[in-house]
Motif scaffolding. Structure first.
Motif, PDB file in Angstrom:
ATOM      1  N   HIS A 410       0.835  -1.205   0.000  1.00 38.32           N
ATOM      2  CA  HIS A 410       0.000   0.000   0.000  1.00 38.32           C
ATOM      3  C   HIS A 410       0.876   1.264   0.000  1.00 38.32           C
ATOM      4  N   ARG A 411       1.957   1.236   0.758  1.00 40.68           N
ATOM      5  CA  ARG A 411       2.811   2.417   0.852  1.00 40.68           C
ATOM      6  C   ARG A 411       3.549   2.683  -0.455  1.00 40.68           C
ATOM      7  N   ASP A 414       1.029   4.398  -2.663  1.00 46.21           N
ATOM      8  CA  ASP A 414       0.849   5.800  -2.283  1.00 46.21           C
ATOM      9  C   ASP A 414       1.767   6.733  -3.069  1.00 46.21           C
ATOM     10  N   LEU A 415       2.900   6.197  -3.537  1.00 48.30           N
ATOM     11  CA  LEU A 415       3.902   7.032  -4.211  1.00 48.30           C
ATOM     12  C   LEU A 415       3.832   6.972  -5.725  1.00 48.30           C
ATOM     13  N   ASP A 417       1.733   7.909  -7.884  1.00 46.97           N
ATOM     14  CA  ASP A 417       1.252   9.083  -8.618  1.00 46.97           C
ATOM     15  C   ASP A 417       2.405   9.977  -9.060  1.00 46.97           C
ATOM     16  N   ARG A 450      -6.649  -2.778  -4.787  1.00 47.70           N
ATOM     17  CA  ARG A 450      -6.103  -1.446  -5.083  1.00 47.70           C
ATOM     18  C   ARG A 450      -5.003  -1.541  -6.138  1.00 47.70           C
TER      19      ARG A 450
END
Length: 470
Positions: A410-411, A414-415, A417, A450
């Protein structure tokens, strides 16, 4: 538009037939392997031959082409006689190396004349006017701009303005890569690289120090662009750019540039499944670097060697190389450290060690070092932070720690993008593949859903993904 006077090689084009330039380049590489050669042939090289830019191949390519087309001569293939190419007779003693060819003992370089090199020369601009255009183009696509007040230089002179533009382009590319990764930068960065080599071709610098800086800057730019190709999965392009930098280093007698080129060649060889070549390139880099007086550089090169030895399954050799790296690193930074090594801090050392243990299948130990790398990493290096987290997710998934792996995954998402790196996305796809059988475990389903939404593919599509080793 400035004409180069090149005459298209129609004979060579006919031999390619219905194959694409990329398919034909692959056939050239296969033929090279059949006779023990290794050439960095890609579609770009085939295009340069067919356009007439390369009028006569270097000796390595000559052997390959004659093997591919038995009974034909270079003339039959549409090439000019070697002695007629750009006045070779007047400069027959001028030699530079071709791309590196690694054999069983040490790196070996084939020699070729100045006009035969397929990796150094980019002769497409030669006049004073086009030299100015070359300097201006160093900012294209990268948000940079040519130096203020630039005026047209003498045709045979390259000065401070042009050299500073090359050096600024290198710094700009590195800065953007640190933040965003290679995928979105590679094509734009190729333009200033062509411009830098046009400056190198355009004439002599006013001073020896300026010429040395221009060679170093062009070589560093080739490595930077090669790294963008490497990070975005264009491995043959990366290999070609690294070879270009190495040839430039050998011409200029620049040991620091040579060490850097071998360093990246070692990294690429590891990532593309050639660990023995990775070790040899790292050893060559260390030989070039020893007189430079930078313990931190030697530490990084020892870690490149460790990565290659891990790929060979040589645990003892890997541990020894890691030990040398840590000893050298602990000696601290110094003024002799190269500018390009700003990324090599304790976080990167931990990450490279994590990759070694991962390659050796010691997943828990790899995850331990990956966690340390994340904790130590400067958030300015966004791409590297995403890479470290992807490494952690990968190692945790294979260690059977599924919930932790999903959290780390998940982390990374998060990056994504702001970071565009094919290496990172491929690693994340491998993590999704490893976690797919455990999708009912806590947190795993959410990560997989996700990941599928962000990547645009189902987790099933990731099956069979081969993780890049970096």
């Amino acid at each position: 538009m400035v004409s180069t006077g090149a005459v298209p090689n129609l004979a060579f084009r006919r031999l390619r037939g219905q194959r694409s330039a990329g398919e034909f380049a692959a056939a050239v590489r296969r033929s090279a392997r059949e006779i023990g050669e290794r050439v960095a042939c890609d579609a770009r090289y085939i295009g340069r031959v067919e356009s007439g830019e390369i009028r006569c191949p270097n000796y390595a390519y000559e052997r390959v082409f004659l093997h591919m087309f038995p009974g034909m001569s270079l003339a039959d293939l549409g090439f000019s006689p070697r002695e007629s190419v750009r006045g070779r007779g007047a400069r027959a003693t001028t030699e530079i190396p071709s791309p590196p060819v690694f054999h069983s003992e040490a790196p070996v370089f084939h020699n070729c004349t100045d006009e035969e090199s397929d990796v150094l020369r980019r002769v497409f601009m030669t006049s004073g006017t086009t030299t100015v255009l070359a300097a201006a183009s160093l900012g294209l696509g990268l948000g940079g701009a040519p130096a203020a007040g630039a005026t047209e230089p003498d045709r045979h002179r390259v000065g401070e303005t042009e050299v500073s533009a090359v050096e600024s382009a290198v710094r700009r590319i590195r800065l953007l890569d640190d933040r965003h990764g290679g995928d979105g930068l590679y094509r734009d960065a190729s333009r200033p690289l062509r411009a830098a080599y046009a400056l190198l071709d355009s004439g002599s610098a006013a001073r020896r120090s300026t010429a040395d800086r221009l060679h170093a800057g062009a070589g560093e730019l080739a490595i930077s662009v090669g790294w963008l190709a490497h990070d975005s999965g264009r491995f043959e392009d990366a290999r070609s750019h690294y070879a270009e930098a190495l040839a430039t280093a050998r011409v200029a007698g620049d040991a620091a540039l040579e060490a850097h080129a071998f360093c990246n060649a070692s990294f690429l060889a590891r990532d593309t499944g050639r660990p023995r070549e990775s070790v040899r390139a790292a050893e060559a880099a260390q030989r070039a670097a020893r007189p430079l007086g930078s313990p931190r550089l030697l530490a990084l090169l020892a870690l490149r060697e460790a990565g290659g030895r891990a790929g060979l399954g040589d645990r003892t050799g890997c541990e020894r190389a890691i030990g040398r790296a840590r000893t050298a690193f602990d000696r601290g930074p110094c003024d002799a450290d190269p500018e390009w090594m700003t990324f090599f801090r304790e976080a990167e050392l931990e990450m490279l060690e994590a990759q070694c243990w991962s390659a050796l299948g010691d997943w828990s130990r790899a995850a331990l070092h990956a966690r340390r790398a994340i904790r130590l990493q400067d958030p300015h290096f966004t791409r590297n932070l995403a890479l470290y987290r992807a490494e952690l997710a990968w190692d945790l998934a294979r260690a059977g720690r599924t919930e932790e792996a999903a959290t780390a995954g998940h982390r990374v998402l998060d990056l994504l993008d702001s970071v565009r790196s094919s290496r990172i996305r491929t690693m994340l796809a491998g993590t999704a593949q490893a976690l797919a059988p455990r999708r009912d475990a806590d947190g795993v389903r959410g990560f997989l859903e996700r990941y599928a939404a962000v990547s645009g593919v189902s987790t099933a599509a990731a099956r069979g993904v081969q993780r890049p080793r970096g």
